[in-house]
Design a protein around this motif. Structure first.
Motif, PDB file in Angstrom:
ATOM      1  N   VAL A 305      -1.935 -67.302 -18.655  1.00 43.89           N
ATOM      2  CA  VAL A 305      -1.133 -68.311 -19.508  1.00 43.89           C
ATOM      3  C   VAL A 305      -1.068 -69.529 -18.528  1.00 43.89           C
ATOM      4  N   ASN A 306      -1.524 -70.778 -19.344  1.00 44.50           N
ATOM      5  CA  ASN A 306      -1.549 -72.112 -18.724  1.00 44.50           C
ATOM      6  C   ASN A 306      -0.365 -72.965 -19.372  1.00 44.50           C
ATOM      7  N   LEU A 307       0.743 -73.164 -18.811  1.00 36.14           N
ATOM      8  CA  LEU A 307       1.466 -74.270 -19.545  1.00 36.14           C
ATOM      9  C   LEU A 307       0.904 -75.785 -19.251  1.00 36.14           C
ATOM     10  N   LEU A 308       0.404 -76.189 -20.492  1.00 38.08           N
ATOM     11  CA  LEU A 308      -0.172 -77.457 -20.543  1.00 38.08           C
ATOM     12  C   LEU A 308       0.934 -78.357 -21.172  1.00 38.08           C
ATOM     13  N   SER A 309       0.213 -79.542 -22.078  1.00 32.32           N
ATOM     14  CA  SER A 309       1.106 -80.229 -22.800  1.00 32.32           C
ATOM     15  C   SER A 309       0.271 -80.482 -23.826  1.00 32.32           C
ATOM     16  N   ILE A 310       0.998 -81.053 -25.001  1.00 33.27           N
ATOM     17  CA  ILE A 310       0.228 -81.538 -26.221  1.00 33.27           C
ATOM     18  C   ILE A 310      -0.268 -83.008 -25.505  1.00 33.27           C
ATOM     19  N   TYR A 311       0.059 -83.711 -24.688  1.00 31.91           N
ATOM     20  CA  TYR A 311      -0.094 -84.858 -24.145  1.00 31.91           C
ATOM     21  C   TYR A 311      -1.376 -84.485 -23.454  1.00 31.91           C
ATOM     22  N   ALA A 312      -1.909 -83.609 -23.221  1.00 30.76           N
ATOM     23  CA  ALA A 312      -3.320 -83.139 -22.756  1.00 30.76           C
ATOM     24  C   ALA A 312      -4.423 -83.520 -23.846  1.00 30.76           C
ATOM     25  N   LEU A 313      -4.000 -83.558 -25.030  1.00 26.45           N
ATOM     26  CA  LEU A 313      -4.989 -83.990 -26.194  1.00 26.45           C
ATOM     27  C   LEU A 313      -5.226 -85.362 -26.337  1.00 26.45           C
ATOM     28  N   ALA A 314      -4.088 -86.006 -26.284  1.00 25.31           N
ATOM     29  CA  ALA A 314      -3.948 -87.450 -26.199  1.00 25.31           C
ATOM     30  C   ALA A 314      -3.014 -88.044 -25.486  1.00 25.31           C
ATOM     31  N   ASN A 315      -3.278 -89.047 -24.582  1.00 28.50           N
ATOM     32  CA  ASN A 315      -2.285 -89.591 -23.590  1.00 28.50           C
ATOM     33  C   ASN A 315      -1.220 -90.317 -24.217  1.00 28.50           C
ATOM     34  N   THR A 321       0.729 -90.658 -16.551  1.00 29.04           N
ATOM     35  CA  THR A 321      -0.079 -90.047 -15.469  1.00 29.04           C
ATOM     36  C   THR A 321       0.082 -88.521 -15.532  1.00 29.04           C
ATOM     37  N   PHE A 322       1.136 -88.058 -16.148  1.00 23.68           N
ATOM     38  CA  PHE A 322       1.627 -86.504 -16.200  1.00 23.68           C
ATOM     39  C   PHE A 322       0.726 -86.158 -17.313  1.00 23.68           C
ATOM     40  N   SER A 323       0.521 -86.978 -18.562  1.00 21.82           N
ATOM     41  CA  SER A 323      -0.612 -86.722 -19.541  1.00 21.82           C
ATOM     42  C   SER A 323      -2.193 -86.454 -18.879  1.00 21.82           C
ATOM     43  N   ALA A 324      -2.382 -87.601 -17.939  1.00 24.07           N
ATOM     44  CA  ALA A 324      -3.900 -87.306 -17.383  1.00 24.07           C
ATOM     45  C   ALA A 324      -3.830 -86.124 -16.440  1.00 24.07           C
ATOM     46  N   SER A 325      -2.818 -85.666 -15.858  1.00 18.54           N
ATOM     47  CA  SER A 325      -2.973 -84.461 -14.938  1.00 18.54           C
ATOM     48  C   SER A 325      -2.968 -83.233 -16.164  1.00 18.54           C
ATOM     49  N   LYS A 326      -2.422 -83.357 -17.015  1.00 20.11           N
ATOM     50  CA  LYS A 326      -2.447 -82.058 -18.291  1.00 20.11           C
ATOM     51  C   LYS A 326      -3.880 -82.040 -18.829  1.00 20.11           C
ATOM     52  N   ALA A 327      -4.402 -83.315 -18.919  1.00 20.09           N
ATOM     53  CA  ALA A 327      -5.617 -83.142 -19.532  1.00 20.09           C
ATOM     54  C   ALA A 327      -6.762 -82.675 -18.536  1.00 20.09           C
ATOM     55  N   ALA A 328      -6.561 -83.155 -17.237  1.00 20.73           N
ATOM     56  CA  ALA A 328      -7.411 -82.503 -16.195  1.00 20.73           C
ATOM     57  C   ALA A 328      -7.305 -80.715 -16.356  1.00 20.73           C
ATOM     58  N   ALA A 329      -6.149 -80.360 -16.435  1.00 21.70           N
ATOM     59  CA  ALA A 329      -5.715 -78.947 -16.290  1.00 21.70           C
ATOM     60  C   ALA A 329      -6.142 -78.258 -17.752  1.00 21.70           C
ATOM     61  N   HIS A 330      -6.219 -79.089 -18.897  1.00 16.50           N
ATOM     62  CA  HIS A 330      -6.635 -78.522 -20.013  1.00 16.50           C
ATOM     63  C   HIS A 330      -8.287 -78.346 -19.904  1.00 16.50           C
ATOM     64  N   SER A 331      -8.869 -79.401 -19.266  1.00 20.14           N
ATOM     65  CA  SER A 331     -10.232 -79.155 -19.242  1.00 20.14           C
ATOM     66  C   SER A 331     -10.963 -78.094 -18.299  1.00 20.14           C
ATOM     67  N   LEU A 332      -9.823 -77.776 -17.167  1.00 16.39           N
ATOM     68  CA  LEU A 332     -10.315 -77.010 -16.250  1.00 16.39           C
ATOM     69  C   LEU A 332      -9.827 -75.335 -16.911  1.00 16.39           C
ATOM     70  N   ALA A 333      -8.810 -75.642 -17.822  1.00 14.33           N
ATOM     71  CA  ALA A 333      -8.509 -74.209 -18.375  1.00 14.33           C
ATOM     72  C   ALA A 333      -9.718 -73.605 -19.238  1.00 14.33           C
ATOM     73  N   GLN A 334     -10.511 -74.574 -19.964  1.00 10.67           N
ATOM     74  CA  GLN A 334     -11.574 -74.389 -20.737  1.00 10.67           C
ATOM     75  C   GLN A 334     -12.623 -73.473 -19.992  1.00 10.67           C
ATOM     76  N   CYS A 335     -12.676 -74.235 -18.689  1.00  5.19           N
ATOM     77  CA  CYS A 335     -13.786 -73.379 -17.694  1.00  5.19           C
ATOM     78  C   CYS A 335     -13.243 -72.171 -17.398  1.00  5.19           C
ATOM     79  N   ASN A 349      -3.597 -70.791 -23.736  1.00 10.96           N
ATOM     80  CA  ASN A 349      -3.137 -72.307 -23.292  1.00 10.96           C
ATOM     81  C   ASN A 349      -1.972 -72.790 -24.093  1.00 10.96           C
ATOM     82  N   VAL A 350      -1.038 -73.099 -23.675  1.00 10.78           N
ATOM     83  CA  VAL A 350       0.129 -73.390 -24.409  1.00 10.78           C
ATOM     84  C   VAL A 350       0.309 -75.039 -24.324  1.00 10.78           C
TER      85      VAL A 350
END
Lengths: 415, 388
Positions: A305-315, A321-335, A349-350
């Motif tokens: 389980v990854n605690l991401l953020s809805i701001y991973a989808l759109a900044n 910067t928090f959004s950007a780090s979660k976007a990076a994590a979101h992409s890595l979680a897809q991998c 992914n949450v």
């Protein structure tokens, strides 16, 4: 009726651990439409925009009016089991290792006949059932018929256990126990019947509020885990990775502001170090052990389980910067999901909106309470969903993002 | 609807079967080529005089009928590929008959054949159709056993068929197969053995399932004058129908397209079900035999269990069925399973049987059923043949 699952005996160390083999994965592209609903626990089938015809299996065209304007729409779940079989033989290894396996034909209220896995508590046909779209151990959408009304222990059924990631009798790692979300997760997982809850604490010399209560839960063991330290992650993985069934990576650093309001890269770097590199370190150290145990009996390794953020989808610029780090994590979680998928370990992914914690102090409600977020995560494990958008803000952002991502860019910059 | 032209003057000849084997390292090309060679040898028709070629196969990929033509050194002026599995025998006959009637071809070789490598069956099942791959195979990968178990379960619940009713058909067909040297099953089957066999996909038992194998079946279609001039034994074509993807709104299959076309079939042939001396039905699995008995008018819907109980189904019985043992005993050589009944019917009517001969057989009915694309068989057909 399904008997309650008994706590599995200690593994016999002499026996070889069965390696995971996925159920059949091949699908046509249109059939993948079933995934979107299933990932969130919804039964969606193709519906013709022009004539309203519902159809299954998925087609390129409407079988009635030959329109190609087909949408995936939520469908009533109720139907009738009209015939069934108990497979005692299968051509595929996944089922061969799990027979006897019950399947049947269900006529849905919408007027289509579906092939479904059948829960053991469903009476013989003709029987009223509910049909759910679930993800199987290949991460593919399949249909499961469950009893018309809930039965005791229905989550313990063999077929459900293969579709879900129920924490009951499983060993869980929560990577950060110092936050309100982390502590709510520990309590919720213990309550859900987890066998062991390992709780990470990067700074064991500090006694965070609420820690004493966590420590008093019998299943809980505290670990000195710091996700920013590769050696710490490796040492802890060396101790427990072979026994962890569920990883809940909730460790996060959250600082406010975007680019111009905070000079320098220190805060952004700290966010990336935990939110993105922390996930990468954990995945590298724990991933292989989990993947090897994806078919290890009723308490197999089952979820990440990854605690991401809805701001991973759109900044969200105020927390840019928090959004950007979660976007990076979101992409890595897809991998990670792609690498885990064939082993039966589900990556969940949450994507919450703002959590009602100190770092979102300045945001107006609604904000999701840590307890509600923890419950949403435990529910996702129990239901077997893999994309979770808990709370009103997350749902609102998701709807806007799906509707028009460009519009959301503008809306997000004028909150 | 306009009345269709008759098949007057069209005959079928030269039944050939290439002895089945469980597994083969040969390709489909070999099996079909062997059948072509047998057709030429048995008919004494020169290869160059065969000017029509109709092929059915599941394992010919990446080739189809055209690639196979070059492979076998055949040059025809009429060519067809019939990927309809269990219905390929009837459909090939219909198409070839019309080609000959219209003069597009004079002599058509109809052949169905498949190889069976060790892993062919699983691969063929996993990729049988798009709907199967998307919506059936992932739900247990039980293959045809699973799909027919649904139909069998429903039929038993709805119409009261008992396991012994299916057993009676399997036991009778085994009796019919005992003289076929290449049959997959060579020992007699008793009802006790049938009922005591393990369940494969409830309620389908072991001996309800056909054995996948490699093999080929073939026959020739030509004008009666052509056959007589060449001194070839023949059977006449009295009538033939096909119907595809019928009754799509039925929640589950309990009837097939024959029910829509049977009046046309008997009308064209000028005979009634009671006149038929033997029947060759598509028998993968026995519940499908019952659907054909009903939908082809030998009894009413839901009455097949009683019909089976009231009749004997062996070659010498009151209702001779699948007189060479059918796929249930001889084996299912892929698409050849859809032509086995046609070839056996020609043998019966031309007195060239390998196994038992139905006494005084003058009229035979051949029925086809094929292609479980999703939850039901889509392709149905039937033909009535008569002795010369």
């Amino acid at each position: 009726m399904t008997p309650p699952l008994q706590k599995p005996k200690r593994k016999n160390p002499i026996l070889r651990t069965r390696l995971p083999v996925p159920p059949p994965q091949a699908r046509s592209r249109y059939a993948l439409g079933l995934l979107r609903g299933a990932a969130q626990g919804r039964l969606e089938l193709q519906e013709c925009r022009d004539c309203g015809q519902v159809q299954y299996p998925p087609r390129e065209m409407c079988r009635r009016c030959l329109s190609d304007r087909l949408d995936w729409k939520p469908q009533p779940e109720d139907g009738e089991l009209i015939s069934e079989t108990l497979l005692r033989h299968s051509l595929e290894l996944f089922f061969r290792e799990r027979v006897p396996w019950r399947t049947g034909l269900v006529r849905l209220r919408g007027g289509v006949t579906v092939v479904a896995h059948i829960h053991a508590d469903v009476p013989p046909p003709p029987a009223r059932v509910r049909v759910r779209a679930h993800l199987d151990r290949a991460g593919q959408a399949v249909l499961v018929a469950i009893p018309e009304r809930d039965t005791p222990n229905m989550a313990d059924d063999k077929i459900m256990r293969e579709m879900t990631c129920d924490p009951k009798f499983r060993k869980v790692l929560v990577t950060d126990g110092k936050t309100a979300v982390g502590q709510a997760l520990v309590k919720a997982l213990a309550k859900a019947g987890a066998d062991i809850v390992w709780v990470g604490n990067a700074e064991p010399w500090k006694n965070f509020p609420g820690f004493d209560e966590i420590k008093s839960i019998p299943q809980v063991t505290l670990l000195n885990l710091d996700v920013t330290d590769q050696r710490s992650v490796r040492e802890i993985a060396g101790e427990i990775a072979g026994r962890v069934d569920i990883v809940v990576n909730n460790a996060e650093v959250h600082r406010t502001y975007g680019i111009s309001a905070r000079y320098g890269t220190d805060a952004a770097r700290a966010e990336m170090d935990v939110n993105y590199f922390g996930l990468l370190r954990l995945a590298q150290e724990f991933g292989p052990a989990l993947k090897a145990r994806g078919a290890d009996g009723v308490n197999s390794a089952v979820a990440w389980v990854n605690l991401l953020s809805i701001y991973a989808l759109a900044n969200f610029p105020p927390h840019g910067t928090f959004s950007a780090s979660k976007a990076a994590a979101h992409s890595l979680a897809q991998c990670l999901r792609a690498e885990m998928r064939p082993t039966g370990v589900r990556v969940i992914n949450v994507y919450p909106g703002p959590i009602d914690d100190e770092w979102n102090q300045l945001l107006l409600p609604p904000k999701i309470a840590p307890g509600a977020l923890a419950n949403a995560i435990v529910n996702a494990l129990r239901q077997g969903t893999e994309d979770v958008y808990p709370g009103d803000v997350a749902q609102d952002w998701l709807a806007r993002w799906r509707d028009n991502p460009k519009a959301l860019e503008v809306e997000a910059s004028n909150p | 609807m306009n009345r269709r032209a008759s098949y007057d003057g069209i005959v079928v000849t030269t039944p050939v079967s290439i002895p089945y084997v469980r597994f083969s390292i040969r390709a489909a090309h070999w099996w079909i080529g062997r059948a072509l060679a047998e057709l030429i040898r048995d008919s004494h028709i020169e290869k160059g005089h065969i000017d029509g070629f109709c092929v059915s196969s599941f394992t010919l990929a990446p080739d189809t009928a055209i690639g196979l033509s070059e492979h076998l050194g055949l040059s025809t002026r009429w060519l067809d590929f019939v990927p309809l599995g269990g219905n390929c025998g009837v459909v090939s006959l219909r198409r070839a008959a019309r080609a000959v009637q219209s003069g597009d071809a004079e002599i058509v070789a109809c052949i169905a054949g498949d190889t069976n490598h060790v892993d062919s069956f699983r691969q063929g099942t996993a990729n049988f159709s798009r709907f199967a791959r998307d919506a059936v195979y992932p739900m247990g990968a039980g293959g045809p056993n699973q799909s027919f178990a649904y139909l069998t379960d429903y039929y038993m619940r709805t119409f009261g068929a008992e396991p012994a009713d299916f057993g009676k058909m399997c036991v009778a067909q085994r009796q019919n197969a005992l003289k076929i040297p290449y049959a997959m099953f060579k020992k007699p089957l008793t009802m006790e053995e049938y009922l005591g066999a393990r369940l494969i996909a409830d309620p389908v038992r072991l001996f309800d399932c056909v054995m996948p194998c490699a093999g080929a079946e073939g026959f020739l279609v030509m004008r009666r004058e052509t056959a007589e001039a060449a001194g070839i034994k023949y059977a006449r074509v009295l009538g033939a129908i096909e119907r595809h993807a019928a009754f799509q709104s039925d929640p589950i299959q309990y009837r097939g397209g024959w029910a829509l076309e049977r009046d046309e079939l008997y009308g064209q042939a000028g005979v009634a079900p009671a006149d038929i001396d033997f029947i060759q039905v598509y028998d993968d699995y026995p519940v499908i035999n019952m659907l054909q008995f009903e939908d082809l008018g030998f009894c009413g819907k839901g009455e097949a269990p009683a019909f089976v109980r009231a009749n004997t189904l062996t070659v010498d019985g009151t209702f001779p069925s699948n007189t060479s043992g059918g796929q249930l005993s001889v084996g299912q050589a892929g698409a050849a399973g859809g032509m086995l009944g046609m070839v056996e019917a020609i043998r019966q009517l031309t007195r060239q049987t390998i196994g038992g001969q139905v006494p005084d057989a003058a009229l035979g009915l051949v029925s086809g059923f094929g292609m479980i694309n999703y939850d039901r068989g889509l392709s149905t057909g039937a033909a009535i043949l008569a002795a010369a």
